[in-house]
Design a protein around this motif. Structure first.
Motif, PDB file in Angstrom:
ATOM      1  N   GLN A 386       0.711  -1.383   0.049  1.00 47.82           N
ATOM      2  CA  GLN A 386       0.068  -0.051  -0.264  1.00 47.82           C
ATOM      3  C   GLN A 386       1.158   1.381  -0.276  1.00 47.82           C
ATOM      4  O   GLN A 386       0.572   1.935  -0.913  1.00 47.82           O
ATOM      5  N   LYS A 387       1.767   1.275   0.518  1.00 47.43           N
ATOM      6  CA  LYS A 387       2.859   2.378   0.507  1.00 47.43           C
ATOM      7  C   LYS A 387       3.356   1.843  -0.561  1.00 47.43           C
ATOM      8  O   LYS A 387       3.595   3.429  -1.248  1.00 47.43           O
ATOM      9  N   GLU A 390       0.985   3.831  -3.904  1.00 48.28           N
ATOM     10  CA  GLU A 390       1.187   5.490  -2.727  1.00 48.28           C
ATOM     11  C   GLU A 390       2.487   6.198  -3.127  1.00 48.28           C
ATOM     12  O   GLU A 390       2.128   7.189  -3.626  1.00 48.28           O
ATOM     13  N   GLU A 393       2.403   5.933  -7.370  1.00 51.48           N
ATOM     14  CA  GLU A 393       1.382   7.342  -7.431  1.00 51.48           C
ATOM     15  C   GLU A 393       1.785   9.049  -7.194  1.00 51.48           C
ATOM     16  O   GLU A 393       1.184   9.546  -8.106  1.00 51.48           O
ATOM     17  N   ARG A 394       2.333   9.046  -6.073  1.00 51.51           N
ATOM     18  CA  ARG A 394       3.235  10.350  -5.795  1.00 51.51           C
ATOM     19  C   ARG A 394       4.130  10.630  -6.915  1.00 51.51           C
ATOM     20  O   ARG A 394       4.283  11.351  -7.575  1.00 51.51           O
TER      21      ARG A 394
END
Length: 626
Positions: A386-387, A390, A393-394
């Motif tokens: 999940q990290k 994220e 995505e960033r």
């Protein structure tokens, strides 16, 4: 076992004995008839008839009853031999007496009939007893032979201890099991010396308890062979008592070395499995679908924090939003017979955790359907994923924003360079024109790199959902797009029959366009030769694009999939340096891998994997790092 021929022969010997008895019955009755017709008194004729026919009747009845006796049919011939032998001896003696000059028999025929009839019964009795003795010896030999063969097959030997004399008796196969020379059995003390020194007290105590207290013996102990090899033996014995006293101790010993080795190997496997389960925080689960009983090893509590005895208990701890997903996965696996592999959330001690519980339906020994698998906690991995998602995505947002923001100043630079060329081109000398040309070319390459970076950053965000894709159609479209390059280079592209896969058709078109274009671009002086093929590997298809071009040095093969990395100069081969990086990112988005096999000057083969259309993979897609 007797053959049919032997059985038929034995049956005929029985008939021969009965026939001999019948013969004497007929002769007795016939002789009486002759005597009566010649005027002999009836009483005398009947007595003579009884003397001859009576023994015949006894032999006839005895032959008829032979199958109900303990005599083996193969010895019926012995009885017949005794009968004929007795008759022959008496006839010979009468003949010798009759031919003596000083003596003769007035009616030799009658004498032969009566005397031979008298000897017929004792001859039959003698033959019967002889045959019975032979039958008993035959049965005993066969029983001993059968026992020995049974011992060899079962690898079991018999033994006996006499409590009074402490003498030991071993069967022949026990000598063979213990690897001892076949000779006189040793006394008890020496017999116990063959056992392993660590196990000798065990067998000694067991024998002592059997002889003194009448307890049965059942021990598994080691012994040493004459070559020093250590083997395992199961020793069993049952005391025989008389009035409370043990009068005999008999038993059997079986070589169980192979069984003990299998048990040891099984124990090793179990220990390794326990280490693996401990290291991965996992449990083995077994669910009987028919009885709805679940078992876990080492325990359900270690993973779920509570006991789980049936399906309802398991559903209860699953997160509400994942219960339907878990139910569907189980039902689909039971219906298709294919393994299941889903990742679900559970609620443990009030906290949500992720578990992975793959399983496979099997049929048990009792015919019941079971699901067996391994469940493990993957919360840390899911948290990391999940990290990572994220972070990716960033990074994608940053790459998109950075490349988008660079577009405007780059357009301004290009516009002013073109304006300078139009207004002041005639005023520039040769060096000035060359410098300006370099600047315009650099701006154009910068624009291509920014466009490539935009495409690279949008692989995840702007990709279509994965669905069935016909790779034959994809490659055909790519060949149409590259028609001019193919024609100009006179390239020969051979395409095998390609499969249908799960993928994004537009992105797969980009993959093949990059790989085929590179195969043509990086060819040698002769016309490019390219071969596209595919092979099935379990649930994946391995697609390969092979060329006969300039090749790639082995130490450079990892670098070619990095962004903006080029092995050839811009002057030799045009390109942005982002094509293969884009290809790798697309393949990873599809859950596959890509690699290259190549040598300098020997051509290259780019291979990548894609999931087959007929697979259903519920696992989270892999994420690209960095």
């Amino acid at each position: 076992m007797e053959s049919w021929k032997e059985i038929g022969t034995n049956a005929r010997w029985k008939q021969a004995i009965m026939g001999l008895g019948t013969l004497y019955v007929i002769l007795g009755l016939g002789w009486a008839y002759v005597e009566i017709t010649q005027g002999t008194p009836l009483t005398n004729a009947l007595i003579l008839s009884v003397f001859i026919a009576g023994p015949g009747t006894i032999v006839l009845y005895g032959g008829y009853r032979l199958p109900q006796t303990e005599i083996a049919p193969k010895f019926y011939s012995t009885i017949m031999a005794w009968c004929l032998g007795g008759i022959g001896v008496m006839v010979s003696l009468l003949t010798l007496y009759h031919i003596q000059p000083a003596a003769s028999i007035s009616n030799p025929v009658r004498a032969v009939l009566i005397i031979s009839a008298f000897v017929l019964v004792p001859s039959f009795a003698g033959g019967f007893n002889d045959s019975r003795a032979k039958s008993n010896a035959f049965v005993l030999d066969r029983t001993v032979d059968l026992l020995h063969k049974s011992e060899q097959i079962a690898d079991v030997g018999g033994w006996e201890i006499n409590p009074e004399t402490m003498d030991v008796y071993w069967t022949q196969h026990l000598f063979e099991i213990l690897d001892e020379p076949y000779a006189e059995e040793p006394p008890v003390d020496q017999a116990l010396d063959i056992y392993h020194e660590d196990d000798r007290p065990v067998i000694e105590n067991a024998i002592e308890a059997a002889l003194e207290a009448g307890q049965p013996v059942d021990e598994e102990v080691r012994f040493r062979t004459s070559t020093g090899q250590v083997r395992w033996l199961r020793v069993q014995g049952v005391p025989e008592t008389d009035g409370g006293d043990v009068v005999s101790l008999r038993g059997a010993a079986q070589d169980i070395t192979e069984r003990k080795e299998r048990e040891r190997e099984l124990q090793n496997v179990r220990e390794r499995m326990e280490l693996a389960l401990d290291a991965t925080d996992a449990v083995v689960w077994d669910w009987n679908v028919e009885t709805d009983e679940a078992s876990f090893y080492p325990s359900a509590e270690s993973l779920y924090g509570t006991t789980v005895e049936d399906w309802d208990d398991f559903i209860e701890i699953i997160h509400v939003e994942d219960r339907e997903k878990a139910q569907e996965a189980i039902e689909r696996s039971l219906e298709t017979g294919e393994p299941k592999d889903e990742e679900i959330r559970i609620v443990r001690d009030g906290k949500t955790r992720w578990i992975e519980a793959p399983g496979h339906p099997v049929e048990g020994d009792d015919g019941a359907t079971r699901m067996i698998g391994v469940a493990r906690d993957i919360t840390e991995r899911k948290t990391y994923e999940q990290k990572l998602e994220e972070s990716n995505e960033r990074l994608e947002q940053f790459a998109y924003a950075a490349s988008h923001d660079l577009q405007e100043p780059l357009r301004m630079v290009s516009s002013y360079l073109q304006l300078i060329e139009r207004r002041y081109g005639d005023a520039l000398d040769d060096d000035g024109e060359e410098f300006l040309e370099f600047a315009v070319d650099g701006a154009e390459r910068m624009r291509e790199m920014i466009d490539g970076l935009l495409v690279y950053s949008r692989v995840e965000t702007e990709g279509e959902p994965l669905g069935p894709v016909d790779l034959n159609k994809v490659v055909a479209d790519v060949r149409d797009n590259l028609e001019m390059q193919i024609t100009e280079s006179d390239a020969d592209i051979e395409v095998d029959e390609l499969p249908r896969v799960l993928g994004d058709e537009n992105q797969l078109r980009q993959v093949f366009q990059n790989l085929l274009s590179n195969a043509i671009e990086y060819s040698k002086d002769e016309p490019p030769q390219v071969h596209v093929s595919a092979d099935r590997n379990s649930s994946m298809w391995e697609v390969s694009v092979q060329d006969e071009g300039i090749g790639i040095p082995p130490d450079e093969q990892d670098r070619i999939f990095e962004v903006f990395q080029r092995l050839q100069s811009q002057n030799d081969h045009e390109g942005s340096g982002i094509g293969l990086a884009l290809v790798e990112r697309i393949i990873e988005r599809h859950g596959g891998e890509i690699w290259v096999d190549s040598e300098s000057g020997e051509g290259s083969t780019f291979s990548f994997t894609l999931r087959a259309e007929d697979t259903h993979d519920e696992r989270v897609r892999p994420f690209r790092t960095g």
